[in-house]
Design an enzyme around this catalytic site. Structure first.
Site, PDB file in Angstrom:
ATOM      1  N   HIS A 173       0.823  -1.221   0.000  1.00  0.00           N
ATOM      2  CA  HIS A 173       0.000   0.000   0.000  1.00  0.00           C
ATOM      3  C   HIS A 173       0.854   1.266   0.000  1.00  0.00           C
ATOM      4  CE1 HIS A 173      -3.726  -2.125   0.356  1.00  0.00           C
ATOM      5  NE2 HIS A 173      -3.422  -2.652   1.535  1.00  0.00           N
ATOM      6  N   ASP A 187      -2.736 -10.655  -2.248  1.00  0.00           N
ATOM      7  CA  ASP A 187      -3.303 -10.110  -1.014  1.00  0.00           C
ATOM      8  C   ASP A 187      -4.765  -9.759  -1.270  1.00  0.00           C
ATOM      9  OD1 ASP A 187      -2.133  -8.589   1.725  1.00  0.00           O
ATOM     10  OD2 ASP A 187      -3.972  -7.727   0.921  1.00  0.00           O
TER      11      ASP A 187
END
Length: 587
Positions: free
Chosen positions: A309, A345
């Site tokens: 992220h 993910d």
């Protein structure tokens, strides 16, 4: 207590508020990856003086910063206490029997304990020794033995765990030859990265994640043992500048001088976090170099904090530096011309996509929950394909719901991931391996099993001549993350993935998602055209069969006998009233 608010320009640009990170309907108190308090600007780092810590810290802040308000509240409380009412000379009804009324209510403290495995809260009762959410024993030994520990007894090993431990007890002596073995990147200093003050709930991204995986590998005799370690080093500032802005790097470095700080409501740091992030990135870079140069067969980066992220300008979603991006550039520095990053993910790796969305030498493929942008971080729609001449080098497979399991993932691999990857023909492959899509994860709420992860690893291992690096991202159920990671590492070591998932039948929602991706990506990858045509025809057959079934149901209802349409009670009424008479037979 002294509270400071630092707003340096070096922090994230704050283009998107991160207070909805990884939200799950099963955990109502989550903010972002879970709800952990009021969200603030992404440009703000709140710091706490290290001389003032402890559970009362928040109360002290309120008292110092708003004395007038606190005083007013305390005065109102003093005027309205039950004791004052009890001490009054008269009541409205003096004859009322209030002998059972207790003027002094004792404060009843509800004791609770948090599950080691999934962090969910449970009442602290002598009869409650198992987690109500995952079934783990209150005194689980998962941090000592990993997923081999029995979930239903204190500190014990399962029969399988005992068998595995005996099997590998004397199976290895010395470090194996590195050029033919799997390398593992791990350093205990990454365990120092933790949230200083626990809020209403333990933070899901916690040091125990690495401890559980390491315990599983040790119990199985895999590491230390059959895999060899990579020495950890801190990534340099010059290496980080290739993927992050100077402001982002300085913002992370600033936390090393602060006892407790937050980039977003759920992305914490302490004085050890910056070093842990540099160690994680350095391990990933060195693993990539070792694998591409042939000094290791493949590798697994057992690192934290996670990274996918973290973008060019911001740290968010539990992530400080982007480990997979660092590894990709390290592989290219070692000679790789084309790098493939597959991110499984459960959350879209918005940071990795941002870093490489204009780069044709790095192909980024992500499979994640999306739900029309309602699932964190909201990015990763199928039509996000890259930009500035690199269209087609971002491939997003956005699941439209939770609960996605092995069949949908492997089906997407067979029809999207592998055809595109084969056409791209990478020199090096990286897996951003978050295990939060695993069965039992409290944030991902999906259903991928260790066998599913093993199968996907096996499929990717055929690419790049086996030059494969797996980088740990998310995953917040210790039993799920440790068993899944162990299954992946066994495949890296050359073991068979077990059950084959060759003929996977996807769910209806999964097939629709794959068709949506194929329709878009056929504009960039010719290898997808045959798959798209085949699946499109299968979908049309499925739709036509459904329509045919519906028509048959309608016709059956329309041509049903009178007694069926009227119902039994109405038919009985007409018979009893003589409306229906049997025809008389002739003599």
């Amino acid at each position: 207590m002294v509270t400071e608010t630092v707003q340096p320009s070096r922090l994230a640009n704050g283009e998107a508020d991160n207070s909805l990170h990884k939200e799950s309907s099963h955990i109502p108190h989550q903010d972002s990856k879970r709800r952990r308090g009021n969200s603030g600007s992404d440009r703000t780092v709140t710091t706490h003086n290290e001389n003032c810590t402890g559970p009362d810290a928040t109360d002290n802040v309120d008292t110092n910063t708003q004395p007038g308000v606190v005083f007013k509240k305390s005065r109102v409380q003093r005027e309205m206490t039950v004791q004052d009412m009890y001490n009054q000379e008269s009541f409205d009804d003096e004859d009322e029997d209030d002998s059972d009324w207790e003027p002094m209510q004792k404060h009843v403290e509800i004791k609770k304990w948090f599950c080691t495995n999934c962090t969910m809260v449970n009442l602290d009762d002598v009869d409650i020794v198992y987690c109500d959410t995952c079934g783990e024993h209150k005194e689980s030994g998962i941090l000592r033995h990993g997923f081999f520990a029995s979930p239903s007894s204190q500190e014990g090993l399962t029969d399988i765990g005992l068998e595995v431990k005996d099997r590998y007890k004397d199976s290895h002596s010395g470090i194996p030859q590195s050029d033919s073995c799997t390398a593992i990147g791990f350093d205990e200093r990454m365990l120092l990265h933790s949230e200083v003050e626990m809020k209403s709930h333990p933070h899901p991204e916690r040091p125990d994640r690495l401890r559980a995986i390491a315990a599983s590998l040790a119990t199985a005799g895999i590491f230390p043992g059959r895999c060899y370690p990579i020495s950890a080093r801190e990534i340099t500032r010059e290496e980080l500048k290739k993927i992050h802005s100077v402001e982002q790097i300085e913002a992370v470095e600033l936390t090393s001088h602060i006892h407790a700080s937050y980039f977003t409501a759920d992305t914490y740091a302490n004085e050890h976090s910056a070093r842990a992030a540099r160690l994680a990135a350095g391990l990933c870079a060195d693993l990539a170099s070792a694998i591409f140069s042939g000094r290791a067969k493949n590798g697994f980066a057992l690192v934290r904090p996670p990274g996918h992220h973290a973008g060019v300008r911001q740290s968010m979603g539990f992530c400080l530096h982007n480990n997979a991006a660092v590894a990709a550039l390290a592989a290219q520095a070692a000679g790789a011309k084309k790098v493939l990053i597959v991110d499984w993910d459960v959350h879209h790796g918005n940071g990795t996509q941002e870093i490489f969305e204009q780069n044709k030498s790095v192909l980024y493929i992500s499979l994640h929950r999306h739900e029309g942008g309602k699932f964190y971080p909201g990015t990763g729609a199928a039509n996000e394909v890259g930009s500035e001449g690199a269209e087609g080098y971002c491939v997003n497979v956005p699941w439209s719901r939770g609960g996605v399991g092995d069949n949908d993932y492997v089906f997407a691999f067979q029809n999207v991931v592998l055809p595109i990857a084969s056409e791209f023909s990478p020199d090096f492959t990286i897996i951003s391996a978050g295990f939060d899509a695993a069965r039992g994860d409290p944030l991902g709420c999906c259903d991928v099993t260790p066998a599913g992860y093993a199968q996907m690893t096996h499929m990717l291992n055929a690419l790049s001549g086996g030059k494969l690096l797996v980088v740990l991202e998310g995953g917040y159920n210790l039993r799920s993350i440790s068993s899944s990671a162990t299954s992946v590492i066994k495949v890296l070591m050359g073991e068979n993935p077990g059950c084959k998932l060759d003929h996977c039948v996807p769910s209806k929602a999964g097939l629709q998602t794959v068709l949506e991706v194929l329709k878009i990506q056929t504009n960039f990858w010719r290898s997808l055209e045959s798959n798209y045509a085949k699946l499109q025809s299968q979908w049309e057959v499925y739709i036509s069969e459904n329509k045919r079934k519906q028509i048959k149901k309608v016709r059956r209802a329309a041509g049903a006998p009178l007694w069926w349409k009227w119902g039994r009670k109405r038919l009985l009424y007409h018979i009893l009233n003589g409306h229906f008479r049997p025809k008389s037979k002739g003599c």
